[in-house]
Design a protein around this motif. Sequence first.
Motif, PDB file in Angstrom:
ATOM      1  N   SER A 269      -4.622  -6.815  10.396  1.00 20.84           N
ATOM      2  CA  SER A 269      -4.079  -8.004   9.750  1.00 20.84           C
ATOM      3  C   SER A 269      -5.774  -8.437   9.221  1.00 20.84           C
ATOM      4  CB  SER A 269      -3.549  -8.923   9.747  1.00 20.84           C
ATOM      5  OG  SER A 269      -3.858 -10.206   9.252  1.00 20.84           O
TER       6      SER A 269
ATOM      7  N   GLN B 194       0.870  -9.389  -0.232  1.00 18.18           N
ATOM      8  CA  GLN B 194      -0.015  -8.989  -0.930  1.00 18.18           C
ATOM      9  C   GLN B 194      -0.200  -7.725  -1.286  1.00 18.18           C
ATOM     10  OE1 GLN B 194      -3.584 -11.385   0.718  1.00 18.18           O
ATOM     11  NE2 GLN B 194      -2.407 -12.857   1.541  1.00 18.18           N
TER      12      GLN B 194
ATOM     13  N   TYR C  10       1.891  -7.231   3.892  1.00 14.61           N
ATOM     14  CA  TYR C  10       0.482  -6.776   3.622  1.00 14.61           C
ATOM     15  C   TYR C  10       0.483  -5.422   3.081  1.00 14.61           C
ATOM     16  CZ  TYR C  10      -0.215 -11.782   5.056  1.00 14.61           C
ATOM     17  OH  TYR C  10      -0.525 -13.088   5.586  1.00 14.61           O
TER      18      TYR C  10
END
Length: 372
Positions: A164, A56, A28
Amino acid sequence: MTGQVLVDSEAFKERFEHLAAKAKKSIYLQAMSFEGDSVGEWLIDTLIASPAEDIQLCLDSYSKFVINDQFIYSTAYLKDETFRAEVKNTSAIIKKARKNGIKVKYTNPLGFLFLQYPHRNHKKMVLIDEEIAFIGGLNFCEHNFEWHDMMVEMNSTAMNQSLSNDFHRSVAENDQSTVDELGDTKMYYLDGYRSKNIYKDIFRNIDEAKESIRIFSPYVSDPLLTYTRTHKAESVRLDIISPGINNKNVFKAILSNELMKGYFNFYEYQGRMSHLKAILIDDKKLICGSSNFDFISYYFEEEVVMITENQEIVQDFINKISKPDIANSLLKKSLGDTRSYVVPLLFAGISKLCHIVATIISVKYLFRKSDV
C-alpha cells in the motif's frame, strides 16, 4: 503470512469478485495495461459494485497510447473500426469509473516526443482492505487474460501495508528504490537502472543455489542470463521454461543462441503464450512479481519483486506451476538453425544503447528530485 498461487485469469477473477463484494475500506489496484474490452468493462463494473469506501486505480500512461499491442496513432487506427471502438471505449469506461467515485491516476507520462517512453511503471498489484494483497503478471485486457499467468495472494497486514505504501508513492509519482524485510519474505521496489545495486541483492540468490534453479519467463535475457552463467555452481541444474508461442520473438532468438552455450536446459512451454515470471531456487525459495527478468525491466521499468521462503506459497507454486508447466513443455536441445552471429551482436548493441539511455534518465531523475 498465509497465501496461495492463483493460476491464470479465471482463478484470479473468481477470487477477486468474491473479495471485492465483501470489501469495506479500500481496494487499490495497479497495472501497466488497461483496455476497453470485456476485461476492462468487467473490472470497472466489479469495482463500481463493491461497497469499499476508497477505490483507486493506478495505470501507466502506456494505456493511453497502446491498445491491443497497437499504437493508437497509427494506420491501424484509421483502417480498423474495431480497434477505434476499443480505443474510444477505454476512455469511456474510465470516465464511467470516475463518475462513480473511483479515483483513477495515470502515471509516467511519455513526455515530449515520447522521450520518456522507456520509463514505464510495470507493477501489477491488488490490495483489499488492510489484510489481502496480490502481486503477479496480470494486466487488465483480453489478450493478457488469455495468456498463461499467475497472481500470488498473501494474507498479511504487514504485506498489505508494504505494498500500500508503494501504491500511494506510485500515485504521487514518487518512485522508490527500496527493500522491505517481512520475516521470511523480502519485497523489492525497483526503479530501473536506479536500482542496480538492489538487483545485485536479488541476483545473489543465484550464487546461493545448491541443487537447482528454474527460471520461468517469456522475455528472459541479460543481465540475468550472463549473471547466472558466470555465477551459478557447476553442479547446479539450470532449467529455463519459456513459451514456444511468444509475442516478442526477439527473446526466443536470444535464448536460441544462448542454448548453444550449453549451460541450461530449455523447456518450451506448449499451447499458448505464457506471461508468467518467476525463479524457483532449490524448491525452497521463490522469486516472483512483475519483472520479466529482462534488460527492459533492469534498465527502465518500475517493478515489484518478492523473494519468499514461505513454504506454503513455495509448495503451492511447485504443485500448481512448476510441475505442470514442465510437464506441458518440450525439452529442446536446439531451436532449429540458430547459429547466427547477428542476434548476439544486435542484442549487445541494444543492451549498450539501453545502458546509455538509462544512465541519462537516472541523471535527469536525480536533478528533478533535487529541485523538489
